[in-house]
Design an enzyme around this catalytic site. Sequence first.
Site, short mmCIF file in Angstrom:
data_model
loop_
_atom_site.label_atom_id
_atom_site.label_comp_id
_atom_site.label_asym_id
_atom_site.label_seq_id
_atom_site.Cartn_x
_atom_site.Cartn_y
_atom_site.Cartn_z
N ALA A 8 4.79 -6.56 -1.01
CA ALA A 8 3.84 -5.45 -0.89
C ALA A 8 2.74 -5.78 0.12
O ALA A 8 2.25 -6.91 0.18
CB ALA A 8 3.22 -5.16 -2.25
N GLY B 102 5.39 -1.86 -2.02
CA GLY B 102 4.38 -0.85 -1.73
C GLY B 102 3.51 -1.21 -0.54
O GLY B 102 3.08 -2.36 -0.39
N HIS C 58 2.35 3.27 21.67
CA HIS C 58 1.69 3.72 22.90
C HIS C 58 1.61 2.57 23.89
O HIS C 58 1.54 1.40 23.49
CB HIS C 58 0.28 4.23 22.58
N ASN D 203 9.88 6.09 -2.54
CA ASN D 203 8.84 6.41 -3.50
C ASN D 203 7.77 7.30 -2.86
O ASN D 203 7.86 7.67 -1.69
CB ASN D 203 8.23 5.11 -4.05
N ARG E 268 10.97 -17.64 1.60
CA ARG E 268 12.05 -18.22 0.77
C ARG E 268 13.40 -17.69 1.21
O ARG E 268 13.56 -16.51 1.50
CB ARG E 268 11.79 -17.86 -0.69
#
Length: 186
Positions: free
Chosen positions: A161, A143, A116, A86, A184
């Site tokens: 998300a 997202g 790093h 997306n 779960r």
Amino acid sequence: MKEKTEREKMLANELYLASDAELTQLQTATHRLLHFHNVSLPSEVDKRRNIILNLFGKLGSDFVVRPPFYCDYGCHIFAGDRLYINYDCTILDCNTVHLGDDVLFGPKVQIYTAYHPTEPELRLSGKELAAPVSIGDNVWLGGGVIVCPGVSIGSNVTIGAGSVVVKDVPSNVVAVGNPCRVIRML
């Protein structure tokens, strides 16, 4: 014995200099392609598809990569069939990123292989490290998910998300949070 190139060191998760001429050239070429991908018109679907096909190391059939999309090299990304990325996703592919079949990225997903040194003196040397990331089949990253260097995510997984994945996630689970943890079994 021949000394490793900076790219070989990078892909071996050894200290390397990202400012190396070969790596800089590769990034410049990649960023040029990404520019054309990211400023393409909505109607230029074929143009975007061809750019991504030329960018990724391997890409299966029936994929969508929505602009804007960002990566370091592209050639270290290996994806299976039916990949969906997306809007506004980033893959820092300083090491390999393997994505299985039917992988879905929500908006703003970030995959990091680069990191790093934690020792201040070594970090000041400009040297970096990169660890591979692997994501199995049928995985949905919601997202804003961040996947950190060296992480493996199994198959049939949903990552909620906003999660930050700092350690491996087994197959057949739902995992969420910062740090991400299994909530779960499926």
